[in-house]
Write a protein that holds these residues in place. Structure first.
Motif, PDB file in Angstrom:
ATOM      1  N   VAL A 178       0.834  -1.211   0.000  1.00  0.00           N
ATOM      2  CA  VAL A 178       0.000   0.000   0.000  1.00  0.00           C
ATOM      3  C   VAL A 178       0.866   1.257   0.000  1.00  0.00           C
ATOM      4  CG1 VAL A 178      -1.727   1.304   1.301  1.00  0.00           C
ATOM      5  CG2 VAL A 178      -1.929  -1.183   1.115  1.00  0.00           C
ATOM      6  N   VAL A 179       2.029   1.184   0.642  1.00  0.00           N
ATOM      7  CA  VAL A 179       2.882   2.368   0.740  1.00  0.00           C
ATOM      8  C   VAL A 179       3.407   2.794  -0.628  1.00  0.00           C
ATOM      9  CG1 VAL A 179       5.157   1.268   1.087  1.00  0.00           C
ATOM     10  CG2 VAL A 179       4.626   3.401   2.276  1.00  0.00           C
ATOM     11  N   SER A 180       3.319   1.915  -1.607  1.00  0.00           N
ATOM     12  CA  SER A 180       3.769   2.258  -2.966  1.00  0.00           C
ATOM     13  C   SER A 180       2.644   2.777  -3.851  1.00  0.00           C
ATOM     14  CB  SER A 180       4.396   1.022  -3.636  1.00  0.00           C
ATOM     15  OG  SER A 180       3.395   0.089  -4.017  1.00  0.00           O
ATOM     16  N   PHE A 181       1.397   2.753  -3.345  1.00  0.00           N
ATOM     17  CA  PHE A 181       0.255   3.178  -4.165  1.00  0.00           C
ATOM     18  C   PHE A 181       0.236   4.705  -4.273  1.00  0.00           C
ATOM     19  CE2 PHE A 181      -2.508  -0.727  -2.771  1.00  0.00           C
ATOM     20  CZ  PHE A 181      -1.567  -1.583  -3.339  1.00  0.00           C
ATOM     21  N   LYS A 182      -0.019   5.194  -5.451  1.00  0.00           N
ATOM     22  CA  LYS A 182       0.070   6.635  -5.737  1.00  0.00           C
ATOM     23  C   LYS A 182      -0.837   7.473  -4.855  1.00  0.00           C
ATOM     24  CE  LYS A 182      -1.739   8.055  -9.588  1.00  0.00           C
ATOM     25  NZ  LYS A 182      -1.963   8.347 -11.042  1.00  0.00           N
TER      26      LYS A 182
END
Length: 258
Positions: A178-182
């Motif tokens: 999730v931490v990589s989701f824009k």
């Protein structure tokens, strides 16, 4: 770079019969250790089997809130016995899930609190699932004095203030794909603010595939991209995030010297 996937489901159906291949692929990406997480009778047994078979894997076993309705005295007796096996490093994943509501909420709460008491009695950390239930999750963790055993908020999906509240209870904070989701702005801010000495990383595979593979099946090796996403947010080298989270996993899981 050595990375520890602190929460993955290599024991789940998508990986059946291919576990060795996924472990090898993970190692090629620097993911050299992982915790295999159960959630009911079948997945707990799978986690135990894999952790006994592979030296680089550990097991986390417990009863997920979605399965709380099936947790009774017989299941608890088996769980307590299994928790004392040497490959088990934590009790989980346990907690509350008000999104799916597959078990009544009062049952979820009772089973969650009961498993925390078991973890405390065994001096074992917990891995906590919370979805659409931050307030009640926090309340139960506080009321049960979770600091006595410690644990992890897995796949943290709240804002900075919620992160601080859980940290005040002695909880570690684990970040998933999730931490990589824009558009996951709150999680981005939490990852930037999280002290490195309480941070963990995970895939929660086969779920929550990180960028650049979002939309495809997740796998433990993709913890690499979680590390890289956090490093980019914090403007540091990925090696710094990898080293800190690897050491933290060893510490909370009591895996000894690195």
């Amino acid at each position: 770079m050595q990375i520890f996937d602190s929460h993955t489901h290599l024991n789940d159906t998508p990986y059946a019969g291919q576990e060795a291949d996924f472990i090898a692929q993970a190692a090629e990406l620097g993911v050299v250790e992982m915790a295999i997480v159960g959630s009911d009778t079948v997945l707990n047994e799978g986690a135990l089997r894999l952790a006994a078979q592979y030296e680089t894997l550990s097991a986390i076993i417990g009863w997920h809130p979605e399965s709380a309705k099936d947790y009774h005295k017989a299941e608890e007796t088996v769980l307590i016995d299994q928790l004392q096996r040497p490959e088990v490093v934590a009790l989980g994943e346990i907690g509350l899930d008000y999104h799916w509501d597959t078990s009544p909420r009062d049952v979820q709460q009772t089973v969650f609190a009961r498993q925390i008491e078991i973890a405390k009695s065994l001096h074992m950390p917990i891995s906590v699932h919370t979805r659409d239930a931050l307030e009640d999750t926090y309340k139960i963790l506080k009321e049960t004095d979770v600091r006595d055993c410690g644990g992890i908020i897995h796949s943290f999906n709240g804002d900075v203030e919620w992160m601080k509240r859980f940290m005040d209870l002695g909880m570690q904070i684990s970040f998933s794909g999730v931490v990589s989701f824009k558009n996951a702005h709150e999680v981005h801010e939490a990852a930037k603010a999280c002290p490195l000495d309480v941070m963990l990383v995970e895939t929660d595979a086969p779920y929550l595939t990180p960028t650049p593979y979002r939309g495809k099946q997740n796998q433990p090796g993709y913890t690499r991209y979680v590390v890289e996403a956090i490093a980019k947010l914090r403007d540091v080298a990925p090696e710094e995030i990898a080293a800190a989270t690897y050491a933290n996993a060893h510490r909370i899981f009591k895996l000894g010297a690195l």
